[in-house]
Design a protein around this motif. Structure first.
Motif, PDB file in Angstrom:
ATOM      1  N   VAL A 124       3.174  -9.014   0.283  1.00 54.41           N
ATOM      2  CA  VAL A 124       3.902  -9.320  -1.421  1.00 54.41           C
ATOM      3  C   VAL A 124       4.489  -7.781  -1.571  1.00 54.41           C
ATOM      4  CG1 VAL A 124       3.428 -10.145  -3.535  1.00 54.41           C
ATOM      5  CG2 VAL A 124       2.233 -10.854  -1.599  1.00 54.41           C
ATOM      6  N   ALA A 125       5.622  -7.984  -2.136  1.00 55.34           N
ATOM      7  CA  ALA A 125       6.269  -6.883  -2.631  1.00 55.34           C
ATOM      8  C   ALA A 125       7.075  -7.280  -3.625  1.00 55.34           C
ATOM      9  CB  ALA A 125       7.369  -6.195  -1.434  1.00 55.34           C
ATOM     10  N   CYS A 126       7.603  -6.125  -4.525  1.00 59.34           N
ATOM     11  CA  CYS A 126       8.455  -6.455  -5.576  1.00 59.34           C
ATOM     12  C   CYS A 126       9.575  -5.622  -5.479  1.00 59.34           C
ATOM     13  CB  CYS A 126       7.510  -6.077  -6.953  1.00 59.34           C
ATOM     14  SG  CYS A 126       7.398  -4.361  -7.205  1.00 59.34           S
ATOM     15  N   GLY A 127      10.505  -5.538  -6.475  1.00 61.51           N
ATOM     16  CA  GLY A 127      11.655  -4.839  -6.377  1.00 61.51           C
ATOM     17  C   GLY A 127      11.674  -3.309  -6.505  1.00 61.51           C
TER      18      GLY A 127
ATOM     19  N   CYS B  92       0.505   2.771   6.392  1.00 60.99           N
ATOM     20  CA  CYS B  92       1.828   3.800   5.907  1.00 60.99           C
ATOM     21  C   CYS B  92       2.218   4.734   6.713  1.00 60.99           C
ATOM     22  CB  CYS B  92       1.437   4.078   4.580  1.00 60.99           C
ATOM     23  SG  CYS B  92       1.121   2.645   3.284  1.00 60.99           S
ATOM     24  N   SER B  93       3.516   5.062   6.391  1.00 67.45           N
ATOM     25  CA  SER B  93       3.967   6.308   7.183  1.00 67.45           C
ATOM     26  C   SER B  93       4.778   7.204   6.093  1.00 67.45           C
ATOM     27  CB  SER B  93       4.861   5.941   8.442  1.00 67.45           C
ATOM     28  OG  SER B  93       5.897   5.178   8.105  1.00 67.45           O
ATOM     29  N   ILE B  94       5.143   8.487   6.583  1.00 66.85           N
ATOM     30  CA  ILE B  94       5.820   9.368   5.943  1.00 66.85           C
ATOM     31  C   ILE B  94       7.221   9.319   6.237  1.00 66.85           C
ATOM     32  CG2 ILE B  94       6.143  11.541   5.043  1.00 66.85           C
ATOM     33  CD1 ILE B  94       3.450  12.226   5.885  1.00 66.85           C
ATOM     34  N   ARG B  95       8.339   8.846   5.244  1.00 69.10           N
ATOM     35  CA  ARG B  95       9.555   8.592   5.732  1.00 69.10           C
ATOM     36  C   ARG B  95      10.204   9.941   6.280  1.00 69.10           C
ATOM     37  NH1 ARG B  95      13.513   6.642   1.070  1.00 69.10           N
ATOM     38  NH2 ARG B  95      12.251   4.761   1.333  1.00 69.10           N
ATOM     39  N   LYS B  96      10.897   9.469   7.427  1.00 67.64           N
ATOM     40  CA  LYS B  96      11.759  10.370   8.119  1.00 67.64           C
ATOM     41  C   LYS B  96      10.714  11.388   9.094  1.00 67.64           C
ATOM     42  CE  LYS B  96      15.755  10.413   5.385  1.00 67.64           C
ATOM     43  NZ  LYS B  96      16.827  10.960   4.691  1.00 67.64           N
ATOM     44  N   ARG B  97       9.407  11.336   8.896  1.00 71.86           N
ATOM     45  CA  ARG B  97       8.527  12.313   9.355  1.00 71.86           C
ATOM     46  C   ARG B  97       7.681  11.557  10.668  1.00 71.86           C
ATOM     47  NH1 ARG B  97       9.606  17.270   7.255  1.00 71.86           N
ATOM     48  NH2 ARG B  97       9.900  16.952   5.412  1.00 71.86           N
ATOM     49  N   GLY B  98       7.332  10.209  10.581  1.00 73.20           N
ATOM     50  CA  GLY B  98       7.032   9.475  11.799  1.00 73.20           C
ATOM     51  C   GLY B  98       5.535   9.424  11.607  1.00 73.20           C
TER      52      GLY B  98
ATOM     53  N   THR C 220       5.858   1.495   4.094  1.00 72.43           N
ATOM     54  CA  THR C 220       5.096   0.775   5.203  1.00 72.43           C
ATOM     55  C   THR C 220       5.486   1.222   6.468  1.00 72.43           C
ATOM     56  OG1 THR C 220       6.461  -1.005   4.989  1.00 72.43           O
ATOM     57  CG2 THR C 220       4.395  -1.253   3.581  1.00 72.43           C
ATOM     58  N   SER C 221       4.568   1.296   7.510  1.00 71.62           N
ATOM     59  CA  SER C 221       4.966   1.802   8.569  1.00 71.62           C
ATOM     60  C   SER C 221       5.542   0.639   9.749  1.00 71.62           C
ATOM     61  CB  SER C 221       3.664   2.208   9.488  1.00 71.62           C
ATOM     62  OG  SER C 221       2.677   1.235   9.543  1.00 71.62           O
TER      63      SER C 221
ATOM     64  N   ILE D 281       1.737  -7.475   9.060  1.00 75.38           N
ATOM     65  CA  ILE D 281       1.940  -8.079   7.563  1.00 75.38           C
ATOM     66  C   ILE D 281       3.136  -7.688   6.884  1.00 75.38           C
ATOM     67  CG2 ILE D 281       0.694  -7.990   5.487  1.00 75.38           C
ATOM     68  CD1 ILE D 281      -2.029  -7.766   6.609  1.00 75.38           C
ATOM     69  N   PHE D 282       3.436  -6.285   6.891  1.00 74.12           N
ATOM     70  CA  PHE D 282       4.722  -5.870   6.193  1.00 74.12           C
ATOM     71  C   PHE D 282       5.603  -5.261   7.344  1.00 74.12           C
ATOM     72  CE2 PHE D 282       1.685  -5.220   2.787  1.00 74.12           C
ATOM     73  CZ  PHE D 282       2.393  -5.749   1.650  1.00 74.12           C
ATOM     74  N   PRO D 283       6.905  -5.722   7.288  1.00 73.76           N
ATOM     75  CA  PRO D 283       7.935  -4.915   7.983  1.00 73.76           C
ATOM     76  C   PRO D 283       7.888  -3.248   7.647  1.00 73.76           C
ATOM     77  CG  PRO D 283       8.946  -6.113   6.104  1.00 73.76           C
ATOM     78  CD  PRO D 283       7.729  -6.503   6.035  1.00 73.76           C
ATOM     79  N   ALA D 284       8.638  -2.527   8.651  1.00 72.87           N
ATOM     80  CA  ALA D 284       8.739  -0.973   8.074  1.00 72.87           C
ATOM     81  C   ALA D 284       9.769  -0.906   7.081  1.00 72.87           C
ATOM     82  CB  ALA D 284       8.979  -0.597   9.374  1.00 72.87           C
ATOM     83  N   GLY D 285       9.411   0.230   6.050  1.00 68.27           N
ATOM     84  CA  GLY D 285      10.425   0.619   5.355  1.00 68.27           C
ATOM     85  C   GLY D 285      10.163   0.092   3.766  1.00 68.27           C
ATOM     86  N   VAL D 286       9.092  -0.697   3.620  1.00 71.39           N
ATOM     87  CA  VAL D 286       8.783  -1.103   2.195  1.00 71.39           C
ATOM     88  C   VAL D 286       8.169   0.000   1.443  1.00 71.39           C
ATOM     89  CG1 VAL D 286       7.595  -2.665   0.724  1.00 71.39           C
ATOM     90  CG2 VAL D 286       8.502  -3.676   2.984  1.00 71.39           C
ATOM     91  N   LEU D 287       8.974   0.463   0.263  1.00 74.71           N
ATOM     92  CA  LEU D 287       8.317   1.561  -0.390  1.00 74.71           C
ATOM     93  C   LEU D 287       7.141   1.481  -0.946  1.00 74.71           C
ATOM     94  CD1 LEU D 287       9.825   4.262  -1.302  1.00 74.71           C
ATOM     95  CD2 LEU D 287      10.689   3.151  -3.348  1.00 74.71           C
ATOM     96  N   VAL D 288       6.557   2.704  -0.745  1.00 74.40           N
ATOM     97  CA  VAL D 288       5.103   2.479  -1.557  1.00 74.40           C
ATOM     98  C   VAL D 288       5.010   3.681  -2.568  1.00 74.40           C
ATOM     99  CG1 VAL D 288       2.740   3.506  -0.887  1.00 74.40           C
ATOM    100  CG2 VAL D 288       3.860   2.034   0.733  1.00 74.40           C
TER     101      VAL D 288
END
Length: 292
Positions: A144-147, A176-182, A216-217, A222-229
């Motif tokens: 589940v996510a929001c805007g 979760c993952s760190i964006r652009k770091r992997g 998200t990693s 459950i979650f696709p990659a790239g959902v902002l945390v």
């Protein structure tokens, strides 16, 4: 006043009876988990309707603020999309490639829009109730996510309502993952402030800095990659000194949560079946090796 006193005097036995009945019912449901879970779960149809009506009134009163936030966010997202499309077109000389790639990715997901009708943020085991259930295609273990970012995972489903375990629950664990770091770890909330959580088990050799974004990693089903945390605000050593612990400022405002989307990944069943087949194969091979 004299009439009131006279009425109480004449009817005191009925008033006392009603008072004792109310006290007994309160004690019954407060100190008996089974009765409480059966009658007062927010997935119950009656309670769900009451929450829904209350949420509708609150949502109507806050429409101006919500619409302002949505307008600003859509503006920023549109700018980012235009910039990415332009840059990709300049590099590949194909201005439609980015659009086609985005559509292919989105094809595997379907979104179920829902409204939050019950929400808490001040307990260790916070739960959220939404107005969509099994009849709308919602199932357990859906994201589940929001805007503004991640919200949580569907925990319990009835026909027309669902319970979501949000990030603000001490039992929640989200990859979760760190964006652009992997580098990745697990998002955990330890109680306290509703806008702060922690990413744990980040490896010591990871390179990152404060201000980096966490998302998200995509390693779970459950979650696709790239959902902002959220954004990293502090970095700590773990208790055993073998990993990092990241303090993250969450982008989702859980205290003002109204509209959410349940993420239905059509490939989950296929991936889960493949993973289970791999595990069965490993168990069989291990058993055969031990037999030999």
């Amino acid at each position: 006043m004299h009439n009131l006193i006279e009425f109480i005097t004449k009817q005191y036995h009925w008033l006392l009876f009603i008072f004792l009945e109310v006290v007994s019912v309160v004690l019954l449901f407060q100190y008996n988990n089974y009765q409480s879970s059966v009658w007062f779960t927010s997935a119950n149809a009656v309670t769900g309707k009451i929450y829904e009506w209350s949420s509708a009134i609150e949502s109507y009163l806050s429409l101006t603020h919500v619409n302002k936030e949505l307008t600003l966010r859509n503006f920023h997202l549109e700018r980012q999309l235009n910039q990415l499309s332009r840059l990709y077109g300049e590099l590949t000389e194909d201005t439609t490639a980015a659009e086609r790639a985005g559509l292919r990715i989105l094809e595997q997901y379907s979104l179920v829009p829902a409204k939050v009708i019950s929400n808490t943020i001040d307990r260790p085991d916070n739960l959220i109730t939404i107005d969509k259930g099994r009849a709308d295609g919602v199932e357990t273990d859906m994201g589940v996510a929001c805007g503004n970012g991640i919200v949580g995972i569907v925990y319990l489903v009835s026909e027309h309502y669902s319970i979501v375990m949000p990030v603000l629950n001490t039992h929640s664990r989200i990859s979760c993952s760190i964006r652009k770091r992997g580098y990745f770890g697990y998002l955990k909330w330890n109680g306290g402030a509703s806008d702060i959580a922690y990413v744990e088990d980040v490896p010591r050799h990871a390179h990152f800095k404060r201000g980096d974004w966490v998302e998200t990693s995509g390693y779970s089903s459950i979650f696709p990659a790239g959902v902002l945390v959220g954004k990293i605000v502090e970095v700590y050593n773990s208790s055993d000194g073998l990993s990092y612990k990241l303090k993250v400022h969450l982008t989702t405002d859980f205290g003002n949560l109204r509209d959410v989307c349940v993420i239905n990944d059509r490939t989950i069943a296929e991936r889960a079946k493949l993973l289970e087949a791999a595990r069965d194969s490993i168990r069989q091979n291990s058993g055969a090796a031990i037999t030999k």
